[in-house]
Design an enzyme around this catalytic site. Structure first.
Site, PDB file in Angstrom:
ATOM      1  N   LYS A 285      50.867  22.998  34.797  1.00 31.19           N
ATOM      2  CA  LYS A 285      50.359  21.696  34.341  1.00 31.19           C
ATOM      3  C   LYS A 285      48.921  21.854  33.847  1.00 31.19           C
ATOM      4  CE  LYS A 285      49.819  16.995  36.271  1.00 31.19           C
ATOM      5  NZ  LYS A 285      50.010  16.200  37.498  1.00 31.19           N
TER       6      LYS A 285
ATOM      7  N   SER B  71      52.950  12.216  36.835  1.00 27.11           N
ATOM      8  CA  SER B  71      52.219  12.696  35.686  1.00 27.11           C
ATOM      9  C   SER B  71      52.614  14.109  35.252  1.00 27.11           C
ATOM     10  CB  SER B  71      50.719  12.686  35.978  1.00 27.11           C
ATOM     11  OG  SER B  71      50.422  13.524  37.069  1.00 27.11           O
TER      12      SER B  71
ATOM     13  N   SER C 260      53.442  12.628  41.594  1.00 27.86           N
ATOM     14  CA  SER C 260      53.533  13.258  40.273  1.00 27.86           C
ATOM     15  C   SER C 260      54.336  14.551  40.191  1.00 27.86           C
ATOM     16  CB  SER C 260      52.137  13.517  39.720  1.00 27.86           C
ATOM     17  OG  SER C 260      51.645  12.327  39.181  1.00 27.86           O
TER      18      SER C 260
HETATM   19  N1  GLN Z   1      51.711   7.518  39.329  1.00 22.61           N
HETATM   20  C1  GLN Z   1      50.659   7.748  40.267  1.00 22.61           C
HETATM   21  C2  GLN Z   1      49.333   7.427  39.634  1.00 22.61           C
HETATM   22  O1  GLN Z   1      49.311   7.070  38.521  1.00 22.61           O
HETATM   23  C3  GLN Z   1      50.711   9.148  40.760  1.00 22.61           C
HETATM   24  C4  GLN Z   1      50.023  10.140  39.915  1.00 22.61           C
HETATM   25  C5  GLN Z   1      49.930  11.500  40.539  1.00 22.61           C
HETATM   26  O2  GLN Z   1      50.576  11.806  41.534  1.00 22.61           O
HETATM   27  N2  GLN Z   1      49.091  12.335  39.963  1.00 22.61           N
HETATM   28  O3  GLN Z   1      48.313   7.507  40.250  1.00 22.61           O
END
Ligand code: GLN
Length: 480
Positions: free
Chosen positions: A76, A151, A175
């Site tokens: 990532k 994400s 994420s």
């Molecule tokens: N969807 C969550 C957020 O927007 C989780 C994101 C993540 O785990 N990086 O914060």
């Protein structure tokens, strides 16, 4: 052409002579190219990966290769990899190159893993659909009109679509697990602090976890085993010894012994859960009961408070973490500036996307003198309560089951104008991050449109060995 889907298959194919590691890398590269419309990779290191494959193949021939020889990884775009680009899916890091390699990544490289490229993600890992990337959305390979989740969307699709053996994602509030669920692959969020965060571009430091996205539980166990443990670079990383997860999960009889399992009642009964997900939950519960486990409903009294607590605290931490991006020493600098202050303001306004700006502002607000106690302190108190309640629940039940998300992958654009709906989709994943406990998303079939469904299993702090063994046992029951 599809590549073998797990590390053991790749190794077998190489050992049997039906392929070589350079050939395997070429297959992944072809899959990346043929599916470029999915927008998975921000950069592909084709020549470097082939050269590495040749070098490592040689070591394999001599019997001197590391434990991950044959593993081709995507990472990532929030993980540092020396002399390679890093942008966290953001324009603000335009042109930035890492000066060092993240500990987790370095440990994998030391065992002869190959990194094939860096993967698209929501900007600074903020999002649940990969629509917040400065490089455009990633598309789900099961249906390209739909999101892959976020994400770590690029990381999940890369595994789903045969572009690498496994990926490294990060999980601050789901994420790794939610995109894994949307793409029909496995995603593990380890205990907070199990893996060093050194070299991870921070979103919310007291939540951020690196986690593997894989096709098999074995691969997740092996990657975790190699990445986990103290590196002397992260003051929060755990010094607990790292179990041999990959050995532990081989004891199938032990994993099959009757367990006391709870399932989150709201995860089965709530109106907001898509019918196919409810049915998959019920099927999983039935399968586990048939296999001799005790499975009972549990209510989590604070469920309504988890999301607000998560979002208040992560935005506060993000507003502080992201203050370093000012366009001075590296990254994007606005060409339209007149003085120092306008340089900061314009660089940040033009460099950050809308979602990130919104979170920086809300985070700054909850940390401001007049509102600090009302929001930030209160959310920290509630976090403590959620941690305690989660611990109590996990003292009673070894594992807690719940859906990874209330729906399957939604259409691109469907939720972009409704931030609350987007946040509500995280309702089941954020608990593990607020509490710090490990959790894994496992594929459990498909809905009526052929979209993958993910089940989530949560367990006590530092119980990844048991969690992975149980995950493997569960997968062998044939729920997928
Ligand atoms: N969807 C969550 C957020 O927007 C989780 C994101 C993540 O785990 N990086 O914060």
């Amino acid at each position: 052409m599809h590549a073998p889907t797990s590390f053991s298959q790749v190794k077998q194919a190489i050992a049997s002579g039906s392929t070589t590691l350079p050939e395997q890398v070429r297959t992944y590269l072809r899959n990346i190219e043929d599916q470029a419309q999915l927008n998975v990779f921000l950069e592909v290191y084709a020549d470097e990966a082939i050269a590495e494959a040749e070098r490592i193949q040689e070591k394999m021939n001599q019997g001197t290769a590391g434990r991950l020889a044959g593993m081709v990884l995507g990472i990532k775009d929030v993980l540092c990899h020396k002399d390679h680009g890093l942008q966290a899916g953001s324009k603000i890091l335009h042109g930035f190159k890492s000066q060092f390699t993240a500990s987790a990544v370095q440990r994998l490289l030391n065992e002869d893993a190959i990194i094939i490229g860096r993967q698209n993600c929501d900007e600074f890992a903020m999002g649940s659909s990969n629509e917040n990337s400065a490089f455009g959305p990633v598309r789900n390979a099961a249906d390209p009109s739909r999101v892959p989740g976020g994400s770590s969307g690029g990381s999940a699709v890369a595994v789903q679509a045969g572009m690498c053996t496994a990926s490294l994602g990060t999980d601050t509030g789901g994420s790794v697990r939610q995109p894994a669920a949307f793409c029909g692959v496995i995603g593990l969020k380890p205990t907070y602090a199990r893996i060093s965060r050194y070299g991870l571009a921070a979103y919310a430091s007291s939540f951020d976890c690196i986690g593997p996205i894989t096709n098999t539980v074995e691969d997740a166990a092996l990657l975790l085993e190699i990445m986990a443990g103290d590196d002397g670079q992260d003051s929060t990383v755990s010094r607990k010894p790292v179990p041999e997860y990959s050995k532990f999960i081989q004891d199938k009889a032990k994993a099959a012994e009757p367990k006391k399992i709870g399932y989150l009642r709201q995860g089965l009964e709530s109106e907001s859960i898509a019918p196919a997900i409810r049915a998959a939950m019920q099927r999983s519960i039935d399968l586990l009961k048939e296999a001799g486990h005790s499975v009972e409903p549990v209510d989590f009294p604070f469920i309504d408070y988890i999301l607000p607590t998560y979002y208040i605290l992560t935005m506060a931490e993000a507003s502080s973490n992201l203050s370093r991006y000012d366009g001075v020493r590296y990254g994007y600098r606005s060409p339209h500036t007149t003085d120092l202050l306008s340089m900061y303001k314009k660089s940040r306004s033009e460099g950050f996307g809308k979602e990130v700006q919104k979170r920086i502002m809300l985070g700054t607000f909850v940390l401001s003198a007049n509102y600090y106690d009302a929001y930030f302190t209160k959310a920290q108190r509630v976090r403590r309560l959620i941690q305690q309640q989660t611990e109590q629940m996990l003292n009673k039940f070894e594992f807690i089951l719940m859906p990874a998300a209330p729906t399957t992958a939604f259409k691109i654009g469907e939720k972009t104008t409704d931030p609350i709906a987007m946040f509500l989709g995280d309702v089941f994943t954020v608990q593990a991050n607020v509490a710090g406990v490990p959790s894994i998303a496992l594929p459990t079939g498909k809905d009526e449109s052929g979209l993958p469904i993910g089940l989530q299993v949560m367990s006590k702090n530092f119980s990844e060995a048991e969690l992975l063994a149980f995950a493997q046992h569960f997968m062998s029951l044939g729920s997928n």
